[in-house]
Write a protein that holds these residues in place. Structure first.
Motif, mmCIF file in Angstrom:
data_model
loop_
_atom_site.group_PDB
_atom_site.id
_atom_site.type_symbol
_atom_site.label_atom_id
_atom_site.label_comp_id
_atom_site.label_asym_id
_atom_site.label_seq_id
_atom_site.Cartn_x
_atom_site.Cartn_y
_atom_site.Cartn_z
ATOM 1 N N GLY A 73 53.520 59.015 41.566
ATOM 2 C CA GLY A 73 53.147 59.437 42.918
ATOM 3 C C GLY A 73 53.969 58.811 44.027
ATOM 4 O O GLY A 73 53.444 58.544 45.100
ATOM 5 N N GLY A 74 55.241 58.546 43.776
ATOM 6 C CA GLY A 74 56.100 57.970 44.798
ATOM 7 C C GLY A 74 55.938 56.471 44.994
ATOM 8 O O GLY A 74 56.472 55.908 45.944
ATOM 9 N N VAL A 95 50.692 47.669 34.253
ATOM 10 C CA VAL A 95 49.873 48.707 34.873
ATOM 11 C C VAL A 95 50.058 50.009 34.092
ATOM 12 O O VAL A 95 51.164 50.358 33.688
ATOM 13 C CB VAL A 95 50.290 48.909 36.344
ATOM 14 C CG1 VAL A 95 49.493 50.039 36.985
ATOM 15 C CG2 VAL A 95 50.135 47.619 37.133
ATOM 16 N N ALA A 96 48.963 50.727 33.884
ATOM 17 C CA ALA A 96 49.001 52.076 33.316
ATOM 18 C C ALA A 96 48.489 53.016 34.396
ATOM 19 O O ALA A 96 47.483 52.724 35.047
ATOM 20 C CB ALA A 96 48.129 52.179 32.070
ATOM 21 N N VAL A 97 49.166 54.146 34.592
ATOM 22 C CA VAL A 97 48.736 55.131 35.578
ATOM 23 C C VAL A 97 48.420 56.422 34.848
ATOM 24 O O VAL A 97 49.249 56.942 34.098
ATOM 25 C CB VAL A 97 49.816 55.362 36.659
ATOM 26 C CG1 VAL A 97 49.323 56.386 37.675
ATOM 27 C CG2 VAL A 97 50.184 54.059 37.351
ATOM 28 N N ALA A 98 47.209 56.924 35.061
ATOM 29 C CA ALA A 98 46.770 58.175 34.441
ATOM 30 C C ALA A 98 45.791 58.861 35.381
ATOM 31 O O ALA A 98 44.905 58.205 35.948
ATOM 32 C CB ALA A 98 46.104 57.911 33.096
ATOM 33 N N GLY A 158 45.980 59.907 38.361
ATOM 34 C CA GLY A 158 45.953 59.423 39.734
ATOM 35 C C GLY A 158 45.285 58.074 39.918
ATOM 36 O O GLY A 158 44.977 57.673 41.038
ATOM 37 N N VAL A 159 45.055 57.354 38.821
ATOM 38 C CA VAL A 159 44.418 56.043 38.879
ATOM 39 C C VAL A 159 45.343 55.021 38.229
ATOM 40 O O VAL A 159 45.891 55.264 37.151
ATOM 41 C CB VAL A 159 43.047 56.052 38.165
ATOM 42 C CG1 VAL A 159 42.399 54.674 38.181
ATOM 43 C CG2 VAL A 159 42.118 57.078 38.804
ATOM 44 N N ALA A 160 45.523 53.868 38.892
ATOM 45 C CA ALA A 160 46.307 52.756 38.352
ATOM 46 C C ALA A 160 45.340 51.744 37.746
ATOM 47 O O ALA A 160 44.420 51.283 38.422
ATOM 48 C CB ALA A 160 47.138 52.106 39.457
ATOM 49 N N TYR A 170 40.709 46.571 36.219
ATOM 50 C CA TYR A 170 40.631 47.144 37.563
ATOM 51 C C TYR A 170 41.160 48.561 37.541
ATOM 52 O O TYR A 170 42.076 48.884 36.781
ATOM 53 C CB TYR A 170 41.482 46.310 38.535
ATOM 54 C CG TYR A 170 41.086 44.867 38.602
ATOM 55 C CD1 TYR A 170 40.167 44.412 39.545
ATOM 56 C CD2 TYR A 170 41.636 43.946 37.713
ATOM 57 C CE1 TYR A 170 39.820 43.083 39.608
ATOM 58 C CE2 TYR A 170 41.279 42.613 37.761
ATOM 59 C CZ TYR A 170 40.368 42.182 38.705
ATOM 60 O OH TYR A 170 40.021 40.855 38.755
ATOM 61 N N ALA A 171 40.606 49.401 38.398
ATOM 62 C CA ALA A 171 41.077 50.775 38.560
ATOM 63 C C ALA A 171 41.192 51.051 40.056
ATOM 64 O O ALA A 171 40.239 50.837 40.803
ATOM 65 C CB ALA A 171 40.094 51.749 37.916
#
Length: 177
Positions: free
Chosen positions: A113-114, A155-158, A160-162, A172-173
């Motif tokens: 997401g930039g 960090v994992a991003v899936a 729209g949540v990190a 943490y989300a």
């Protein structure tokens, strides 16, 4: 001691040469089914595309992330460095920009997401603008306080949540926007 990042490449970076987070995807399978650049026939032709010095005591336990033609690498010195993934036309490259934290990074950044996400031992999750800020050193677009240090948790991003875990086991989300 000087730590050096060497990027090896058999063919030019293509649109499918993306590795935006640890394990390539949120599932962390470590595969990229779209990758068609490397094959048994050309892997022996790999050469060093460029190197980059990280200075003294600034290696990282994490690997790079590659997205949108940029390679992101973090170090023990609390710096996130952004390099052109195709190199700079010289044997040794300087970062296009750097993001700085208050303590060390020991994990792999994630790009979505930039933003480039990475958590630090200083108890913060950082979100830097993936395109940089037009200066040599960029401030984070935002940062979030964590209860404890982040050590070796990428960090994992899936969706729209990190997601990131801290050293004491808290997960943490954060909305990745």
């Amino acid at each position: 001691e000087i730590y050096t990042l060497s990027l090896h490449d058999a063919l030019p970076i293509s649109g499918t040469s993306q590795w935006p987070q640890l394990g390539q995807s949120p599932r962390r399978l470590g595969t990229n089914p779209a990758e068609k650049t490397l094959s048994p026939g050309n892997v022996g032709d790999m050469r060093t595309l460029f190197t980059a010095d990280f200075g003294s005591n600034t290696a990282s336990e994490g690997g790079p992330a590659v997205a949108g033609g940029v390679l992101y690498q973090a170090g023990f010195d609390g710096s996130l460095n952004a390099y052109p993934a195709s190199g700079c036309g010289q044997p040794s490259c300087q970062p296009m920009w750097r993001g700085v934290a208050g303590d060390d990074f020991t994990s792999t950044p994630a790009v979505a997401g930039g933003l480039v996400f990475i958590a630090s031992a200083d108890h913060f999750l950082y979100a830097f603008p993936a395109a940089g800020c037009g200066s040599a050193v960029c401030a984070p677009a935002w940062k979030a306080h964590l209860r404890a240090a982040v050590v070796d948790s990428s960090v994992a991003v899936a969706g729209g949540v990190a997601y990131v875990g801290d050293f004491t086991g808290h997960l943490y989300a954060f909305t990745a926007a």
